[in-house]
Design a protein around this motif. Sequence first.
Motif, PDB file in Angstrom:
ATOM      1  N   SER A  20       0.832  -1.218   0.000  1.00  0.00           N
ATOM      2  CA  SER A  20       0.000   0.000   0.000  1.00  0.00           C
ATOM      3  C   SER A  20       0.860   1.258   0.000  1.00  0.00           C
ATOM      4  CB  SER A  20      -0.930   0.014   1.212  1.00  0.00           C
ATOM      5  OG  SER A  20      -1.769  -1.101   1.197  1.00  0.00           O
ATOM      6  N   ILE A  21       1.892   1.275   0.820  1.00  0.00           N
ATOM      7  CA  ILE A  21       2.783   2.436   0.858  1.00  0.00           C
ATOM      8  C   ILE A  21       3.542   2.539  -0.474  1.00  0.00           C
ATOM      9  CG2 ILE A  21       4.769   3.498   2.022  1.00  0.00           C
ATOM     10  CD1 ILE A  21       2.235   3.610   3.683  1.00  0.00           C
ATOM     11  N   GLY A  22       3.937   1.403  -1.038  1.00  0.00           N
ATOM     12  CA  GLY A  22       4.573   1.411  -2.352  1.00  0.00           C
ATOM     13  C   GLY A  22       3.647   1.983  -3.414  1.00  0.00           C
ATOM     14  N   PHE A  23       2.388   1.600  -3.344  1.00  0.00           N
ATOM     15  CA  PHE A  23       1.396   2.116  -4.297  1.00  0.00           C
ATOM     16  C   PHE A  23       1.217   3.621  -4.113  1.00  0.00           C
ATOM     17  CE2 PHE A  23      -3.099   2.781  -5.588  1.00  0.00           C
ATOM     18  CZ  PHE A  23      -2.948   2.473  -6.927  1.00  0.00           C
ATOM     19  N   LEU A  24       1.244   4.096  -2.862  1.00  0.00           N
ATOM     20  CA  LEU A  24       1.156   5.531  -2.595  1.00  0.00           C
ATOM     21  C   LEU A  24       2.329   6.261  -3.255  1.00  0.00           C
ATOM     22  CD1 LEU A  24      -0.142   7.932  -1.070  1.00  0.00           C
ATOM     23  CD2 LEU A  24       1.308   7.315   0.873  1.00  0.00           C
ATOM     24  N   GLY A  25       3.532   5.687  -3.122  1.00  0.00           N
ATOM     25  CA  GLY A  25       4.690   6.276  -3.792  1.00  0.00           C
ATOM     26  C   GLY A  25       4.519   6.297  -5.300  1.00  0.00           C
ATOM     27  N   GLN A  26       3.965   5.227  -5.850  1.00  0.00           N
ATOM     28  CA  GLN A  26       3.746   5.159  -7.299  1.00  0.00           C
ATOM     29  C   GLN A  26       2.701   6.184  -7.744  1.00  0.00           C
ATOM     30  OE1 GLN A  26       5.593   3.072  -9.211  1.00  0.00           O
ATOM     31  NE2 GLN A  26       4.705   4.032 -11.006  1.00  0.00           N
ATOM     32  N   LEU A  27       1.651   6.382  -6.934  1.00  0.00           N
ATOM     33  CA  LEU A  27       0.631   7.376  -7.272  1.00  0.00           C
ATOM     34  C   LEU A  27       1.215   8.777  -7.345  1.00  0.00           C
ATOM     35  CD1 LEU A  27      -2.530   6.340  -5.222  1.00  0.00           C
ATOM     36  CD2 LEU A  27      -2.258   6.359  -7.697  1.00  0.00           C
ATOM     37  N   LEU A  28       2.189   9.049  -6.480  1.00  0.00           N
ATOM     38  CA  LEU A  28       2.836  10.363  -6.489  1.00  0.00           C
ATOM     39  C   LEU A  28       3.983  10.422  -7.493  1.00  0.00           C
ATOM     40  CD1 LEU A  28       2.799  11.136  -2.669  1.00  0.00           C
ATOM     41  CD2 LEU A  28       1.443  12.219  -4.457  1.00  0.00           C
ATOM     42  N   ILE A  51      10.647   2.668  -3.724  1.00  0.00           N
ATOM     43  CA  ILE A  51      10.979   3.647  -2.679  1.00  0.00           C
ATOM     44  C   ILE A  51       9.862   3.685  -1.641  1.00  0.00           C
ATOM     45  CG2 ILE A  51      11.314   6.115  -2.232  1.00  0.00           C
ATOM     46  CD1 ILE A  51      12.953   6.194  -4.816  1.00  0.00           C
ATOM     47  N   GLY A  52       8.622   3.559  -2.085  1.00  0.00           N
ATOM     48  CA  GLY A  52       7.513   3.489  -1.137  1.00  0.00           C
ATOM     49  C   GLY A  52       7.634   2.280  -0.225  1.00  0.00           C
ATOM     50  N   ILE A  53       8.004   1.139  -0.792  1.00  0.00           N
ATOM     51  CA  ILE A  53       8.176  -0.067   0.022  1.00  0.00           C
ATOM     52  C   ILE A  53       9.349   0.097   0.990  1.00  0.00           C
ATOM     53  CG2 ILE A  53       8.823  -2.502  -0.102  1.00  0.00           C
ATOM     54  CD1 ILE A  53       7.006  -2.753  -2.493  1.00  0.00           C
ATOM     55  N   PHE A  54      10.401   0.775   0.545  1.00  0.00           N
ATOM     56  CA  PHE A  54      11.534   1.039   1.444  1.00  0.00           C
ATOM     57  C   PHE A  54      11.074   1.804   2.678  1.00  0.00           C
ATOM     58  CE2 PHE A  54      14.718   4.070   2.897  1.00  0.00           C
ATOM     59  CZ  PHE A  54      15.730   3.209   3.288  1.00  0.00           C
ATOM     60  N   TYR A  55      10.290   2.863   2.471  1.00  0.00           N
ATOM     61  CA  TYR A  55       9.800   3.645   3.604  1.00  0.00           C
ATOM     62  C   TYR A  55       8.827   2.838   4.461  1.00  0.00           C
ATOM     63  CZ  TYR A  55      12.162   7.849   2.168  1.00  0.00           C
ATOM     64  OH  TYR A  55      13.123   8.768   1.863  1.00  0.00           O
TER      65      TYR A  55
END
Length: 185
Positions: free
Chosen positions: A102-110, A116-120
């Motif tokens: 989900s956080i990875g997808f948020l990074g991809q949306l932005l 990088i989203g998955i890293f965070y």
Amino acid sequence: MDMGKLNTRTGKIIIASAVIDDIICMFFLALALSFAQEVQGKMDTYFIIIMILKILLFLVLIYYIYKFMAMKGESSISHIRSFINKISRESQFFVVLIFGISIGFLGQLLEISFIIGIFYAGILIKESTIGKEAFSNINNVVSSITFSFFSPLLFAYLGLLLNLSCFLTFQTHSQARISWKGNFS
């Protein structure tokens, strides 16, 4: 961690500086990836400012997600932490995996990067946010998957990429250099 000094003052300083370093490096990596993915004709000052703002927005969202996860007391996060501790190890891993995606997808949306989203997301999942037992269980599952599947796969892949002819070429050049030096003595 292996020496048992992770919770000392020095250990905390080292971890904090490593996290800050990772955050700064990931900021610049996200910016570089955005530049690399952008079509050459569209890159201008406006694009750079928008990408920096998107990355900063993502970091602010990550910060607030962390603050939400670190809350103590009677809040929704304590109910989430309680739920995570009641389910099986495998289910705990699945919940964390879905959170990371989900956080990875948020990074991809932005338009930053999924990885990088998955890293965070990985930075957010720690003992203080999900609980000691759940963190230990998830760490064990991740270690099992890593050491039993991904590590052998990585080393097999690297072995297949190994080109022994470069070593033979190096040896040939080294012998030529040695004989060349011998001619002048």
